[in-house]
Design a protein around this motif. Structure first.
Motif, PDB file in Angstrom:
ATOM      1  N   ASP A   3       0.837  -1.147  -0.387  1.00 25.19           N
ATOM      2  CA  ASP A   3       0.111  -0.367   0.068  1.00 25.19           C
ATOM      3  C   ASP A   3       0.951   1.493  -0.259  1.00 25.19           C
ATOM      4  N   ASN A   4       1.848   0.983   0.819  1.00 28.17           N
ATOM      5  CA  ASN A   4       2.477   2.404   0.546  1.00 28.17           C
ATOM      6  C   ASN A   4       3.552   2.135  -0.585  1.00 28.17           C
ATOM      7  N   GLY A  36       2.585   2.167  -3.322  1.00 30.12           N
ATOM      8  CA  GLY A  36       1.663   2.831  -3.949  1.00 30.12           C
ATOM      9  C   GLY A  36       0.424   1.652  -4.603  1.00 30.12           C
ATOM     10  N   VAL A  37       0.262   0.837  -4.470  1.00 32.65           N
ATOM     11  CA  VAL A  37       0.046  -0.280  -4.909  1.00 32.65           C
ATOM     12  C   VAL A  37      -1.182  -0.615  -4.025  1.00 32.65           C
ATOM     13  N   ASP A  38      -2.877  -0.603  -5.711  1.00 33.23           N
ATOM     14  CA  ASP A  38      -3.858  -0.656  -5.270  1.00 33.23           C
ATOM     15  C   ASP A  38      -3.536  -2.023  -4.084  1.00 33.23           C
ATOM     16  N   VAL A  39      -4.172  -2.459  -3.247  1.00 29.59           N
ATOM     17  CA  VAL A  39      -4.326  -3.269  -1.988  1.00 29.59           C
ATOM     18  C   VAL A  39      -5.388  -3.939  -2.411  1.00 29.59           C
ATOM     19  N   THR A  40      -7.196  -2.843  -2.085  1.00 30.21           N
ATOM     20  CA  THR A  40      -7.878  -3.380  -1.684  1.00 30.21           C
ATOM     21  C   THR A  40      -9.126  -4.107  -2.513  1.00 30.21           C
ATOM     22  N   ALA A  41      -8.022  -4.952  -3.890  1.00 29.64           N
ATOM     23  CA  ALA A  41      -8.722  -5.741  -4.458  1.00 29.64           C
ATOM     24  C   ALA A  41      -8.103  -7.007  -4.284  1.00 29.64           C
TER      25      ALA A  41
END
Length: 364
Positions: A151-152, A154-159
């Motif tokens: 997440d830090n 910049g990767v979208d970890v929501t999915a």
């Protein structure tokens, strides 16, 4: 002679030298702090009973200087004018290094807690359950650290989180019975309703605890067979732990014949008290003329065993029985047994008394 005023990647060599010196200096200082904590702290921890200093030493041992260097390089180069690509690379290295080091510190703390608890609970059940807890704890720990790191970066970890949540629910539903037994095992280890070697009663099953596993607990019954009970079922029922008795209550009754004089009946409780108090490990409670039976005058005696072991209690009861039998024989008091007295009225005016002993096994 090296010209420090020359520029490389937008900064002079002198500025690069200062940046590298700053990064290395911070790294060396942190390394010295680590050395002091491990060496000096160990001597201090040996003189204290607190676990805080021991935990700090264990965490310090997990410090990796190359990971610290990844963070200090970014700190040292904050004053340089760098291209976006280089700056992004340094931030990425620092982020990965920082979260990896954080994970190592947290893992060290978890490991210290598990080992400390295991050292206080040396039975096999604790080792098995705590090993499983440590394994699951490490997986969860590194999963959280990895997602925070991504997440830090910049990767979208929501999915990813949503996918893990759905997958976790599916796994939990498929393994709900196993997971229930696993957490029940952990509850047994932490709460300690019993430990290996305790004699317990579970519903109608009576035996000695031999093993507490991740899924089942095994008892050895008094008749020799092994009883296997699911951990989750075990915690849903009432458990009687006989090993933790401080004293064992013993109760027995006996009867004397109706021909016993009233004066002797009054003396019997005191006789019983004297005999019970003369036996080691027995503490007299009460002895009473309880009532009138079909063929006996009934007495009830209660005493406490200061040693709760059942075999010792049987030995004490035997000594009391023998002493009681000997004393009654000396006093001329007869124990009652099932009898029937028939009064036969003959033709003459004097009644004929016939006393018949009941056959063995007949009801009184």
């Amino acid at each position: 002679m090296l010209d420090l005023s020359q520029k490389w990647l937008g900064n002079t060599l002198e500025e690069w030298a200062y940046a590298l010196a700053l990064a290395l200096s911070i790294n060396v200082i942190l390394g010295l702090i680590k050395w002091v904590i491990i060496t000096r702290g160990a001597k201090l921890a040996a003189r204290t009973s607190s676990n805080v200093d021991d935990a700090l030493i264990e965490i310090a041992k997990r410090t990796k200087q190359f990971l610290i260097l990844g963070v200090t390089l970014m700190i040292g180069t904050r004053y340089l004018e760098l291209s976006d690509q280089i700056d992004k690379t340094l931030i990425t290295v620092a982020t990965v290094s920082g979260f990896l080091q954080l994970g190592l510190w947290l893992n060290g703390g978890l490991s210290f807690w598990i080992e400390t608890y295991r050292s206080k609970n040396s039975e096999g059940a604790a080792a098995t359950s705590l090993g499983a807890v440590y394994f699951i704890g490490k997986i969860l720990l590194w999963a959280i650290v990895s997602m925070l790191m991504l997440d830090n970066l910049g990767v979208d970890v929501t999915a990813l989180v949503a996918g893990l949540g759905v997958g976790g629910i599916a796994v939990a539903l498929a393994l709900q019975n196993i997971l229930g037994d696993l957490f029940a095992s952990l509850s047994i280890v932490i709460d300690k309703p019993f430990v290996i070697g305790d004699t317990i009663l579970v519903d109608t099953y009576f035996g000695t605890v031999e093993h507490v596993g991740l899924k089942t607990t095994r008892l050895r019954s008094v008749t020799g067979e092994q009883i296997i009970v699911s951990n989750s079922d075990l915690l849903k029922t009432r458990i009687r732990n006989y090993k933790r008795m401080e004293e064992r209550r013993m109760l027995f009754t006996f009867g004397v014949t109706y021909q016993t004089p009233a004066e002797q009946l009054r003396k019997i409780p005191a006789m019983v008290q004297e005999m019970v108090e003369s036996v080691p490990s027995a503490r007299f409670n009460r002895a009473h003329f309880r009532g009138f039976g079909d063929s006996s005058l009934d007495f009830e005696v209660v005493y406490w065993m200061t040693e709760p072991d059942y075999a010792v209690g049987l030995g004490v009861q035997q000594d009391i029985n023998l002493a009681l039998f000997t004393r009654f024989e000396e006093e001329g008091i007869e124990f009652a047994y099932p009898t029937q007295t028939l009064f036969v009225q003959p033709q003459s005016s004097e009644p004929l008394h016939v006393k018949m002993a009941a056959a063995k096994g007949d009801a009184a």
